[in-house]
Design a protein around this motif. Structure first.
Motif, PDB file in Angstrom:
ATOM      1  N   CYS A   1      49.540  83.999  92.056  1.00  0.00           N
ATOM      2  CA  CYS A   1      48.849  83.093  91.144  1.00  0.00           C
ATOM      3  C   CYS A   1      47.523  83.732  90.746  1.00  0.00           C
ATOM      4  N   ASN A   2      47.005  83.293  89.597  1.00  0.00           N
ATOM      5  CA  ASN A   2      45.701  83.745  89.131  1.00  0.00           C
ATOM      6  C   ASN A   2      45.333  82.898  87.937  1.00  0.00           C
ATOM      7  N   ARG A   3      44.119  83.017  87.508  1.00  0.00           N
ATOM      8  CA  ARG A   3      43.729  82.324  86.299  1.00  0.00           C
ATOM      9  C   ARG A   3      44.424  83.000  85.124  1.00  0.00           C
ATOM     10  N   VAL A   4      44.444  82.306  83.974  1.00  0.00           N
ATOM     11  CA  VAL A   4      45.016  82.847  82.749  1.00  0.00           C
ATOM     12  C   VAL A   4      43.945  82.785  81.672  1.00  0.00           C
ATOM     13  N   PRO A   5      43.562  83.919  81.078  1.00  0.00           N
ATOM     14  CA  PRO A   5      44.033  85.256  81.420  1.00  0.00           C
ATOM     15  C   PRO A   5      43.531  85.688  82.797  1.00  0.00           C
ATOM     16  N   GLN A   6      44.254  86.641  83.384  1.00  0.00           N
ATOM     17  CA  GLN A   6      43.925  87.067  84.740  1.00  0.00           C
ATOM     18  C   GLN A   6      42.494  87.580  84.806  1.00  0.00           C
TER      19      GLN A   6
ATOM     20  N   GLN B   1      55.984  90.251  90.045  1.00  0.00           N
ATOM     21  CA  GLN B   1      56.180  91.690  89.890  1.00  0.00           C
ATOM     22  C   GLN B   1      57.401  92.110  90.682  1.00  0.00           C
ATOM     23  N   ALA B   2      58.409  92.559  89.978  1.00  0.00           N
ATOM     24  CA  ALA B   2      59.619  93.072  90.606  1.00  0.00           C
ATOM     25  C   ALA B   2      59.442  94.570  90.862  1.00  0.00           C
ATOM     26  N   PRO B   3      60.187  95.128  91.804  1.00  0.00           N
ATOM     27  CA  PRO B   3      60.068  96.554  92.110  1.00  0.00           C
ATOM     28  C   PRO B   3      60.245  97.420  90.864  1.00  0.00           C
ATOM     29  N   GLY B   4      59.296  98.323  90.635  1.00  0.00           N
ATOM     30  CA  GLY B   4      59.390  99.239  89.509  1.00  0.00           C
ATOM     31  C   GLY B   4      59.060  98.642  88.166  1.00  0.00           C
ATOM     32  N   GLN B   5      58.606  97.385  88.155  1.00  0.00           N
ATOM     33  CA  GLN B   5      58.302  96.727  86.886  1.00  0.00           C
ATOM     34  C   GLN B   5      56.852  96.282  86.841  1.00  0.00           C
ATOM     35  N   GLN B   6      56.382  96.008  85.626  1.00  0.00           N
ATOM     36  CA  GLN B   6      55.020  95.517  85.476  1.00  0.00           C
ATOM     37  C   GLN B   6      54.951  94.037  85.859  1.00  0.00           C
ATOM     38  N   ARG B   7      53.777  93.631  86.263  1.00  0.00           N
ATOM     39  CA  ARG B   7      53.561  92.226  86.566  1.00  0.00           C
ATOM     40  C   ARG B   7      53.629  91.418  85.276  1.00  0.00           C
ATOM     41  N   GLU B   8      54.314  90.273  85.339  1.00  0.00           N
ATOM     42  CA  GLU B   8      54.446  89.426  84.158  1.00  0.00           C
ATOM     43  C   GLU B   8      54.039  87.994  84.481  1.00  0.00           C
ATOM     44  N   LEU B   9      53.495  87.346  83.470  1.00  0.00           N
ATOM     45  CA  LEU B   9      53.125  85.938  83.588  1.00  0.00           C
ATOM     46  C   LEU B   9      54.359  85.102  83.268  1.00  0.00           C
ATOM     47  N   VAL B  10      54.754  84.218  84.183  1.00  0.00           N
ATOM     48  CA  VAL B  10      55.966  83.431  83.960  1.00  0.00           C
ATOM     49  C   VAL B  10      55.699  81.960  83.674  1.00  0.00           C
ATOM     50  N   ALA B  11      54.566  81.442  84.136  1.00  0.00           N
ATOM     51  CA  ALA B  11      54.287  80.026  83.918  1.00  0.00           C
ATOM     52  C   ALA B  11      52.786  79.790  83.914  1.00  0.00           C
ATOM     53  N   THR B  12      52.340  78.905  83.030  1.00  0.00           N
ATOM     54  CA  THR B  12      50.925  78.592  82.874  1.00  0.00           C
ATOM     55  C   THR B  12      50.721  77.088  82.860  1.00  0.00           C
ATOM     56  N   THR B  13      49.664  76.634  83.534  1.00  0.00           N
ATOM     57  CA  THR B  13      49.227  75.252  83.398  1.00  0.00           C
ATOM     58  C   THR B  13      47.764  75.269  82.968  1.00  0.00           C
ATOM     59  N   ARG B  14      47.489  74.621  81.855  1.00  0.00           N
ATOM     60  CA  ARG B  14      46.130  74.589  81.341  1.00  0.00           C
ATOM     61  C   ARG B  14      45.315  73.526  82.081  1.00  0.00           C
ATOM     62  N   SER B  15      44.027  73.506  81.834  1.00  0.00           N
ATOM     63  CA  SER B  15      43.153  72.566  82.541  1.00  0.00           C
ATOM     64  C   SER B  15      43.522  71.112  82.224  1.00  0.00           C
ATOM     65  N   ASP B  16      44.162  70.880  81.071  1.00  0.00           N
ATOM     66  CA  ASP B  16      44.575  69.517  80.726  1.00  0.00           C
ATOM     67  C   ASP B  16      45.971  69.183  81.232  1.00  0.00           C
ATOM     68  N   GLY B  17      46.584  70.137  81.954  1.00  0.00           N
ATOM     69  CA  GLY B  17      47.888  69.889  82.563  1.00  0.00           C
ATOM     70  C   GLY B  17      49.075  70.296  81.719  1.00  0.00           C
TER      71      GLY B  17
ATOM     72  N   PHE C   1      37.918  75.660  89.745  1.00  0.00           N
ATOM     73  CA  PHE C   1      39.363  75.670  89.574  1.00  0.00           C
ATOM     74  C   PHE C   1      39.819  74.776  88.419  1.00  0.00           C
ATOM     75  N   SER C   2      39.306  73.560  88.377  1.00  0.00           N
ATOM     76  CA  SER C   2      39.817  72.579  87.419  1.00  0.00           C
ATOM     77  C   SER C   2      39.523  72.953  85.972  1.00  0.00           C
ATOM     78  N   PHE C   3      38.598  73.867  85.753  1.00  0.00           N
ATOM     79  CA  PHE C   3      38.224  74.253  84.393  1.00  0.00           C
ATOM     80  C   PHE C   3      39.060  75.423  83.856  1.00  0.00           C
ATOM     81  N   ASN C   4      39.887  75.979  84.727  1.00  0.00           N
ATOM     82  CA  ASN C   4      40.634  77.185  84.361  1.00  0.00           C
ATOM     83  C   ASN C   4      42.110  76.913  84.168  1.00  0.00           C
ATOM     84  N   ALA C   5      42.678  77.590  83.157  1.00  0.00           N
ATOM     85  CA  ALA C   5      44.127  77.661  83.088  1.00  0.00           C
ATOM     86  C   ALA C   5      44.602  78.534  84.238  1.00  0.00           C
ATOM     87  N   MET C   6      45.674  78.109  84.900  1.00  0.00           N
ATOM     88  CA  MET C   6      46.220  78.840  86.041  1.00  0.00           C
ATOM     89  C   MET C   6      47.649  79.245  85.749  1.00  0.00           C
TER      90      MET C   6
END
Length: 114
Positions: free
Chosen positions: A95-100, A39-55, A29-34
């Motif tokens: 939630c998921n890693r970034v990139p997913q 995903q809203a109804p009828g829309q594609q999933r979008e990335l809204v916030a990222t935290t990198r391994s360095d915070g 976990f700690s090595f990955n950007a998260m």
């Protein structure tokens, strides 16, 4: 196989707040950007916030100044504090890693409505 478990969603009035949590099962976990995706109804999933391994963090323009992502590597968890919620924030949040790259969890529903 990495398991992701999201929690903390619910129904909130416009202007309200919620705090989402996500627990990951991987020791890497700690090595990955998260990130938090939504995903809203009828829309594609979008990335809204990222935290990198360095915070360091990054946000999509629509949530800047309202959402705060954070992580606790010891707990293998990532959080999303959402303030000043708007109806357009209504979505299933994941939630998921970034990139997913891991299988998606079940997500947590956030509904902003009066």
């Amino acid at each position: 196989q990495v398991q992701l478990v999201e929690s903390g969603g619910g129904l909130v009035q416009p202007g309200g707040s919620l705090r989402l949590s996500c627990a990951a099962s991987t020791i890497m976990f700690s090595f990955n950007a998260m990130g938090w995706y939504r995903q809203a109804p009828g829309q594609q999933r979008e990335l809204v916030a990222t935290t990198r391994s360095d915070g360091t963090t990054k946000y999509v323009d629509s949530v800047k100044g309202r959402f705060t992502i954070s992580r606790d590597n010891a707990k293998k968890s990532v959080y999303l504090q959402m303030n000043s919620l708007k109806p357009e924030d209504t979505a299933v949040y994941y939630c998921n890693r970034v990139p997913q790259g891991w299988d998606w969890g079940q997500g947590t529903q956030v509904t902003v409505s009066s």
